[in-house]
Write a protein that holds these residues in place. Sequence first.
Motif, short mmCIF file in Angstrom:
data_model
loop_
_atom_site.label_atom_id
_atom_site.label_comp_id
_atom_site.label_asym_id
_atom_site.label_seq_id
_atom_site.Cartn_x
_atom_site.Cartn_y
_atom_site.Cartn_z
N PRO A 20 52.45 -26.53 -3.29
CA PRO A 20 52.76 -25.14 -2.92
C PRO A 20 52.35 -24.16 -4.02
N CYS A 29 53.99 -16.87 3.97
CA CYS A 29 53.46 -17.36 2.70
C CYS A 29 52.28 -16.48 2.32
N HIS A 98 62.13 -34.30 3.90
CA HIS A 98 61.03 -34.12 2.94
C HIS A 98 61.45 -34.51 1.52
N GLU A 101 58.72 -35.97 -0.78
CA GLU A 101 57.79 -34.92 -1.21
C GLU A 101 58.41 -34.04 -2.29
N LEU A 102 59.65 -33.63 -2.08
CA LEU A 102 60.33 -32.77 -3.04
C LEU A 102 60.52 -33.47 -4.38
N THR A 200 58.96 -26.62 -6.04
CA THR A 200 60.01 -26.95 -5.06
C THR A 200 60.69 -25.69 -4.54
N ARG A 203 58.49 -24.48 -1.79
CA ARG A 203 58.66 -25.36 -0.62
C ARG A 203 59.99 -25.10 0.06
N GLU A 206 59.63 -22.24 2.41
CA GLU A 206 58.94 -22.63 3.63
C GLU A 206 59.88 -23.39 4.57
#
Length: 499
Positions: A20, A29, A98, A101-102, A200, A203, A206
Amino acid sequence: MLLNTTLRDLERRAAALSLPNQAVIDGACVDALSGATFDNPGPRDGKLLNQVAACDGADVDRAVAAARRAFEDERWRGQGPRAKKAVLHRLADLMAAHADELALLESLDTGKPLHDAANVDIPLAIGTTRYYAEALDKVYGEVGPSPADRISMAVHEPLGVIGAIVPWNFPLHMAMWKVAPALAMGNSVVLKPAEQSPMTAIRLGELALEAGLPAGVLNVVPGLGAVAGQAIGRHMDVDMVAFTGSGPVGRQLMVYAGESNLKRVSLELGGKSPQIVFADCPDFEAAAQAAAWGVFYNQGEVCTAASRLLVQKDVKDAFVARVVEIAAGIAVGDPLDPETRFGAMISERQMATALRYIATAEAEGGELKIGGGRTRLETGGYYVQPTIFDGLNPGSTLAREEVFGPVLGVLSFDTPDQAIALANDTVFGLAAGLWTSDLSLGHKAAKKLRAGLVWVNGWDACDITMPFGGFKQSGFGRDRSLHALHKYADLKAISITLR
């Protein structure tokens, strides 16, 4: 599942991530209006991770304007508790979906062990979101003891637009300590992550939109502290700034508040936390483990790090020897390796700060017991060995100033009164701990220690249900617990005369 694989597999997963890099403003975004970006290097190897939108005053203006519109038209605060709760739970669900991913983003951004990001940071951030989702309908007003011809009430109302400026050591976790209760009370938020660890937070913005949080209610403005952070602090339409970070920046935010609209300020500014071990310590091994990991966890980059170890003289030599032994077994490793428990420092600058404090401690006569230097130079990353100094003078630099790195200073004492005096001999007052079998001594010492958090026979033994914040120059205002909800609300008295 994330940690049940090899380093090579994790490297491949990290390389495949979409990193991100944009602001999240008014439901979209976006790049910075100027088109400017800043470099975001990875502490693991010093290489560039990505370039991130460098928001400035113009971007903060549009984020605050979006937050104000969202607040005034009540698209969020006007929703009932059940609806707000559902959105926050959906956000927690998405964070959980997620989580891998985080955790990878957090480890790449900060250099912390992926093991800790996956097992501690991200689960705690999710848990915080769920806690405040459930807490938001537990805030009650009051009915006053009015005369028969009047009804008087005290009700909690959201403040408005909250500027949340969060640190780089626990980026998502600290963000949720502020974002979750602020949203739970119906506020709009402009979140400014530390420039060292923006991914993060972006993210999160989002995922919040995906969860159904209305546009403009949560805006994320990455950028440099001196630019984007200052713009939030000076903004005439921000009602409160909630900040965790350094003392000098906290002081500057208070100046900005006074020079602008007298916005409220909540500050958590770190500490120089003492861990006191009395000769009658009930569990020598547990205390030694707490002494080591109390300062070496997260590479010492913890505001409550137990960076001062105070040990009663009768047991000091044996106790310190055991702590040194534990430190010797802590391997500094690749943050992405599932076996690593001690990774890289956040930046070259912070690494240099830790090394400077180590050099100063040696110059002032501290006895170096272990560590004392940089390691893993071949990686290009920012790694410092777990370091312990014994025989410190209470007035020495290492005994008084916050390092925010893996450096422990040991002092000794004879009596409980001396221990309390040494522990309190600091401008900070965030956390303190003590180990004793004497219940009376434990109670008395806990009351005398000037700190916002005091732990007896444990370290960091608390959770989201208890308030977090400090005394003295460690700041004011509380994160965590139900107390945090009231921080983001105002109290209005309403009196109705019956005709």
